[in-house]
Design a protein around this motif. Structure first.
Motif, PDB file in Angstrom:
ATOM      1  N   GLU A 295      -1.473   0.770  -4.068  1.00 52.17           N
ATOM      2  CA  GLU A 295      -2.553   0.184  -3.498  1.00 52.17           C
ATOM      3  C   GLU A 295      -3.604  -0.124  -4.318  1.00 52.17           C
ATOM      4  O   GLU A 295      -4.431  -1.358  -3.669  1.00 52.17           O
ATOM      5  CB  GLU A 295      -3.028   1.116  -2.307  1.00 52.17           C
ATOM      6  CG  GLU A 295      -3.498   0.766  -1.009  1.00 52.17           C
ATOM      7  CD  GLU A 295      -3.590   1.939   0.176  1.00 52.17           C
ATOM      8  OE1 GLU A 295      -4.263   1.291   1.076  1.00 52.17           O
ATOM      9  OE2 GLU A 295      -3.414   2.810  -0.228  1.00 52.17           O
ATOM     10  N   LYS A 296      -4.098   0.366  -5.330  1.00 50.57           N
ATOM     11  CA  LYS A 296      -5.177   0.303  -5.954  1.00 50.57           C
ATOM     12  C   LYS A 296      -4.686  -0.817  -7.036  1.00 50.57           C
ATOM     13  O   LYS A 296      -5.921  -1.728  -7.207  1.00 50.57           O
ATOM     14  CB  LYS A 296      -5.406   1.542  -6.587  1.00 50.57           C
ATOM     15  CG  LYS A 296      -6.917   1.472  -7.475  1.00 50.57           C
ATOM     16  CD  LYS A 296      -7.593   2.788  -7.934  1.00 50.57           C
ATOM     17  CE  LYS A 296      -8.844   2.687  -8.436  1.00 50.57           C
ATOM     18  NZ  LYS A 296      -9.082   4.123  -9.058  1.00 50.57           N
ATOM     19  N   LYS A 297      -3.704  -1.002  -7.521  1.00 46.46           N
ATOM     20  CA  LYS A 297      -3.455  -1.919  -8.699  1.00 46.46           C
ATOM     21  C   LYS A 297      -2.967  -3.381  -8.225  1.00 46.46           C
ATOM     22  O   LYS A 297      -2.988  -4.198  -8.914  1.00 46.46           O
ATOM     23  CB  LYS A 297      -2.631  -1.004  -9.795  1.00 46.46           C
ATOM     24  CG  LYS A 297      -3.224   0.045 -10.462  1.00 46.46           C
ATOM     25  CD  LYS A 297      -4.295  -0.230 -11.352  1.00 46.46           C
ATOM     26  CE  LYS A 297      -4.738   1.039 -12.157  1.00 46.46           C
ATOM     27  NZ  LYS A 297      -5.714   0.727 -12.858  1.00 46.46           N
ATOM     28  N   VAL A 298      -2.121  -3.205  -7.054  1.00 51.44           N
ATOM     29  CA  VAL A 298      -1.488  -4.350  -6.567  1.00 51.44           C
ATOM     30  C   VAL A 298      -2.358  -4.902  -5.533  1.00 51.44           C
ATOM     31  O   VAL A 298      -2.241  -4.093  -4.365  1.00 51.44           O
ATOM     32  CB  VAL A 298       0.210  -4.072  -6.130  1.00 51.44           C
ATOM     33  CG1 VAL A 298       0.925  -5.222  -6.108  1.00 51.44           C
ATOM     34  CG2 VAL A 298       0.899  -3.237  -7.265  1.00 51.44           C
ATOM     35  N   ALA A 299      -2.599  -6.257  -5.762  1.00 52.74           N
ATOM     36  CA  ALA A 299      -3.459  -6.705  -4.515  1.00 52.74           C
ATOM     37  C   ALA A 299      -2.857  -6.977  -3.542  1.00 52.74           C
ATOM     38  O   ALA A 299      -3.229  -6.932  -2.394  1.00 52.74           O
ATOM     39  CB  ALA A 299      -4.126  -7.913  -5.259  1.00 52.74           C
TER      40      ALA A 299
END
Lengths: 285, 257
Positions: free
Chosen positions: A59-63
């Motif tokens: 969730e944090k790294k993949v837009a």
């Protein structure tokens, strides 16, 4: 004391989910304990944490990934962990218990790596570790309800096979029971129930909800069905009292629920010892 | 002509890792027989039973049970199995005697069929055969070894099997109850017509009760009736005795000279 649970939706979600896991947790817990597999619940809860960390990292790294509920990836990891445990148990036929530390430490190791790679999360990881009365959404509640129904149907359908497998594997073989498939089905149910229980009880304490009520029931039950009934009763009592206490004391419900299960265990052991001594004195032994 | 062979072991060999545990074993069990399988420790008796039950597969040869290859066998209600349970089962298991006996009906019911009230009645009848009905509500772990073994016999009988396989069932039972146990087996064989195949190392006792004897020492060294076995044993014993006498005379001569 209980009125607030009818007033707020988030408390209703927590209460209903809690009641559901208080039912299926100890129900499967009876089979886990009598098959001496208590630590499997711990291994699977730790691999669930890895799934949650992976979900939060994605969730944090993949837009493109937003609003992904970590519980679902937790469930996927828990189920994969269950399948892996079975594989490893087959690989080490004479050291089957090795599967548990391998998955448990592997799960924690990977979880720590993922958490570090994300440089920490905005989400409160603490609530996944020890449970939270505020973390259960309505959609989570429905998911847990569906899992509960599936587990109940499977346990009712395969009750006699699960009993025979738990009591005597050789007899299960000469009864034509497909032990491998039933066991796989069982461990998959355990994986799903652990992932479902996580939000209320927390990853670190979920195995306690599955085993401690059973430990109390074993002290006083006279039959297997009675052991199941008492375990569920103790589980439900712990969840209900634990949730109410957690809300009013503003503490994580995992701790209060587990402390109630411990209290029930102490009361059962003491009352059992007292009644045994009483009958021994009465009979003049 | 109806084939009355219940178990057929055809040239079976089996090895654990590198060592052969069973070599070219041939024997049969016919309907109505009480077959005692005897042999020293490590002779392969339990391996042979495990092969007959399909727990392990032979490297060479084939096994037929009720005229079906054991590989495809599915009529498990016809077989009752009693292992050295008293030594092996979890004594703390929270099951009542009635629950344990009812679990013997799993093979008869098959999947997706539930235990009903009539099955409870059937389990109580099985407990009556082994004279354990008054313990129906007791916890299995609270019974003595002999009582537990009777319960396991009731569990094996509840599905009305035609063949009962027993692997050293008297291990863990105190001596005074062993005779009662054999009397019960005798009644099951003669009155109920159940075929019995029983492993035992208590050769003296079992050969008194069994109708047939199979001697195993990796291979089958003898198969015949109990009377034939006594004759066979006498000859061998006389032979051993003569050998021992000669040895004693020889030693005595050596010492005195």
């Amino acid at each position: 004391m209980f009125e607030v649970f009818f007033k707020y939706e988030f408390l209703q979600n927590a209460a209903v989910t809690g009641m559901l896991v208080g039912l299926v947790g100890p129900l499967l817990g009876v089979f886990i304990v009598v098959r001496r597999l208590s630590l499997i619940a711990d291994a699977l809860s730790h691999i669930t944490l890895t799934g949650i960390a992976a979900s939060l990292l994605l969730e944090k790294k993949v837009a493109m990934i937003t609003d992904l509920n970590p519980v679902y990836l937790g469930m996927v990891f828990s189920v994969l962990g269950a399948v892996l445990i079975e594989r490893i148990r087959k690989m080490y036929k004479n050291y089957e218990e090795l599967a548990i530390p391998i998955i448990l430490s592997g799960g924690i190791g990977l979880g720590v790596l993922l958490i570090s790679l994300a440089d920490g999360f905005n989400t409160d990881l603490f609530s996944y570790l020890f449970g939270s009365v505020a973390a259960v959404s309505r959609s989570n509640m429905w998911t847990v309800l569906i899992i509960t129904i599936i587990v109940l149907v499977i346990v009712v359908l395969f009750y006699k096979e699960l009993f025979v497998l738990s009591f005597d594997e050789d007899h299960a073989k000469v009864s034509g029971v497909k032990g491998r498939w039933i066991h796989l089905l069982f461990i998959l149910m355990v994986a799903l129930v652990i992932a479902s229980s996580m939000q209320v009880v927390g990853i670190l304490l979920v195995s306690a909800l599955m085993t401690l009520p059973v430990a109390s029931a074993l002290k006083i039950a006279k039959s297997f069905k009675q052991t199941i009934a008492l375990s569920v009763l103790f589980g439900e009592t712990s969840v209900l009292i634990g949730l109410v206490l957690a809300y009013h004391l503003s503490v994580p419900p995992g701790g209060t629920i587990v402390m109630i299960t411990i209290l029930i265990l102490i009361v059962t052991i003491v009352s059992k010892n007292v009644s045994t001594s009483f009958f021994m004195v009465k009979e003049g032994v | 002509m109806i084939d009355c062979k219940i178990v057929k072991v055809n040239s079976v060999s089996f090895k654990y890792e590198k060592e052969w545990a069973i070599k070219h074993a041939n024997f049969t069990v016919d309907k109505g027989q009480f077959v005692a399988m005897i042999g020293p420790n490590g002779s392969g008796k339990s391996t042979l039973v495990n092969l007959i039950l399909g727990f392990i597969k032979p490297n060479i040869g084939s096994i037929q049970v009720f005229n079906q290859s054991i590989k495809q066998f599915d009529d498990w209600k016809e077989i009752g199995y009693i292992s050295q349970q008293v030594n092996r089962f979890n004594g703390g298991f929270p099951a009542s005697v009635l629950e344990v006996v009812k679990s013997g009906l799993v093979s008869r019911l098959g999947m997706f069929r539930f235990l009903k009230r009539e099955h409870t009645q059937k389990a109580i009848e099985a407990l009556k055969i082994v004279e354990m009905e008054k313990f129906a509500k007791a916890k299995i772990g609270e019974l003595s070894g002999g009582q537990q073994q009777r319960v396991f016999i009731a569990r094996a009988l509840v599905s009305d099997p035609s063949l009962l396989i027993l692997d050293e069932p008297t291990v863990g039972i105190d001596a005074k109850h062993v005779n009662d146990f054999y009397d019960l087996l005798g009644r099951l064989n003669k009155k109920n017509g159940i075929t019995l195949l029983m492993i035992s190392h208590d050769i003296g006792t079992i050969t008194k009760h069994a109708t047939h004897v199979v001697c195993v020492n990796k291979a089958i060294s003898f198969q015949g009736t109990s009377d034939e076995y006594k004759q066979f044993n006498k000859q061998n014993f006389t032979h051993v005795h003569e050998h021992m006498d000669q040895q004693l005379i020889h030693d005595h001569v050596e010492v005195t000279s």
